[in-house]
Design an enzyme around this catalytic site. Structure first.
Site, PDB file in Angstrom:
ATOM      1  N   ASP A   1      50.262  51.648  41.698  1.00  0.00           N
ATOM      2  CA  ASP A   1      50.088  52.723  40.718  1.00  0.00           C
ATOM      3  C   ASP A   1      49.775  53.986  41.525  1.00  0.00           C
ATOM      4  OD1 ASP A   1      47.418  52.556  41.416  1.00  0.00           O
ATOM      5  OD2 ASP A   1      46.662  52.242  39.381  1.00  0.00           O
ATOM      6  N   HIS A   2      49.351  55.046  40.849  1.00  0.00           N
ATOM      7  CA  HIS A   2      49.067  56.302  41.567  1.00  0.00           C
ATOM      8  C   HIS A   2      47.929  56.145  42.568  1.00  0.00           C
ATOM      9  CE1 HIS A   2      46.732  56.004  37.904  1.00  0.00           C
ATOM     10  NE2 HIS A   2      45.794  56.732  38.485  1.00  0.00           N
TER      11      HIS A   2
ATOM     12  N   CYS B   1      46.642  48.873  43.751  1.00  0.00           N
ATOM     13  CA  CYS B   1      46.097  49.906  42.865  1.00  0.00           C
ATOM     14  C   CYS B   1      44.790  50.379  43.494  1.00  0.00           C
ATOM     15  CB  CYS B   1      45.945  49.409  41.424  1.00  0.00           C
ATOM     16  SG  CYS B   1      44.719  48.115  41.138  1.00  0.00           S
ATOM     17  N   GLY B   2      43.960  51.055  42.752  1.00  0.00           N
ATOM     18  CA  GLY B   2      42.737  51.589  43.344  1.00  0.00           C
ATOM     19  C   GLY B   2      41.829  50.493  43.869  1.00  0.00           C
ATOM     20  N   THR B   3      41.594  49.494  43.044  1.00  0.00           N
ATOM     21  CA  THR B   3      40.731  48.376  43.441  1.00  0.00           C
ATOM     22  C   THR B   3      41.512  47.103  43.744  1.00  0.00           C
ATOM     23  OG1 THR B   3      40.564  47.699  41.135  1.00  0.00           O
ATOM     24  CG2 THR B   3      38.828  49.180  41.970  1.00  0.00           C
ATOM     25  N   GLY B   4      42.736  47.035  43.272  1.00  0.00           N
ATOM     26  CA  GLY B   4      43.526  45.792  43.348  1.00  0.00           C
ATOM     27  C   GLY B   4      43.270  44.885  42.156  1.00  0.00           C
ATOM     28  N   ILE B   5      42.268  45.221  41.368  1.00  0.00           N
ATOM     29  CA  ILE B   5      41.863  44.318  40.278  1.00  0.00           C
ATOM     30  C   ILE B   5      42.824  44.406  39.090  1.00  0.00           C
ATOM     31  CG2 ILE B   5      40.055  43.742  38.605  1.00  0.00           C
ATOM     32  CD1 ILE B   5      38.001  44.841  40.653  1.00  0.00           C
ATOM     33  N   GLY B   6      43.023  45.607  38.583  1.00  0.00           N
ATOM     34  CA  GLY B   6      43.854  45.748  37.384  1.00  0.00           C
ATOM     35  C   GLY B   6      45.265  45.224  37.602  1.00  0.00           C
TER      36      GLY B   6
ATOM     37  N   HIS C   1      46.291  27.353  50.048  1.00  0.00           N
ATOM     38  CA  HIS C   1      45.765  26.561  48.934  1.00  0.00           C
ATOM     39  C   HIS C   1      46.346  26.941  47.578  1.00  0.00           C
ATOM     40  CE1 HIS C   1      41.836  25.150  51.098  1.00  0.00           C
ATOM     41  NE2 HIS C   1      42.914  25.001  51.841  1.00  0.00           N
TER      42      HIS C   1
ATOM     43  N   HIS D   1      46.832  20.385  46.838  1.00  0.00           N
ATOM     44  CA  HIS D   1      46.881  21.721  46.244  1.00  0.00           C
ATOM     45  C   HIS D   1      48.043  21.864  45.256  1.00  0.00           C
ATOM     46  CE1 HIS D   1      43.790  22.787  49.028  1.00  0.00           C
ATOM     47  NE2 HIS D   1      44.549  22.468  50.052  1.00  0.00           N
TER      48      HIS D   1
END
Ligand code: RB5
Length: 152
Positions: free
Chosen positions: A9-10, A66-71, A99, A134
């Site tokens: 993203d931006h 993205c900014g955090t990688g979370i979204g 794994h 796994h």
């Protein structure tokens, strides 16, 4: 040689050119799915582009920033057959291949520096899924997911 698709993203855009160059330096192919500028965009739209590309190109991998990688990782993981791993170091990048058979590496531009990013990419690209015990766990994840059939 592996094939990667990349999207951001931006808030991940500033790293994209650098990451593409690094992946190519390692001898892998990388295809840019956008965005094409740092204008504000919604990360689910770019997660979607990347998951669609991977699902229609068997054996390929993704990089989402993205900014955090979370979204962007949350959005990608909505798609059946996608295992998008939010990583913070070489250890998590290695273990998620071994794994979890992760097919997308996610990270946050505002979280990790270039040294860590290079290590994560190198390890992610060069580590294979261990299978065995796994594999059954991956199958259980797929059984929990609702969505399109997946044979990746
Ligand atoms: C954009 O400001 C930011 O919310 C996004 O890049 C990401 O960090 C969300 O998880």
């Amino acid at each position: 040689m592996k094939k990667f698709y990349i999207a951001t993203d931006h808030a991940g855009y500033a790293l994209k050119a650098y990451v593409k160059e690094y992946v190519q330096e390692l001898g892998h192919e990388i295809i840019d799915l956008g965005p094409e500028s740092a204008d504000r965009v919604d990360y689910p739209d770019y997660a979607k582009k990347c998951t669609e590309a991977i699902l229609s190109d068997k054996g390929s991998f993704g990089i989402l920033i993205c900014g955090t990688g979370i979204g962007i990782s949350i959005a990608a993981n909505k798609v059946s057959g996608i295992r998008a791993a939010l990583c913070h170091d070489g250890y998590t990048a290695k273990l998620t291949r071994q794994h979890n058979d992760a097919n997308i590496l996610c990270f946050g531009e505002r979280v990790v520096g270039k040294g860590v990013i290079e290590e994560m990419i190198e390890v992610f690209a060069n580590t294979e899924f261990e299978g065995g015990r796994h594999a059954g766990r991956i199958a259980k994840i797929e059984n929990c997911a609702f969505g399109a059939d997946f044979n990746h």
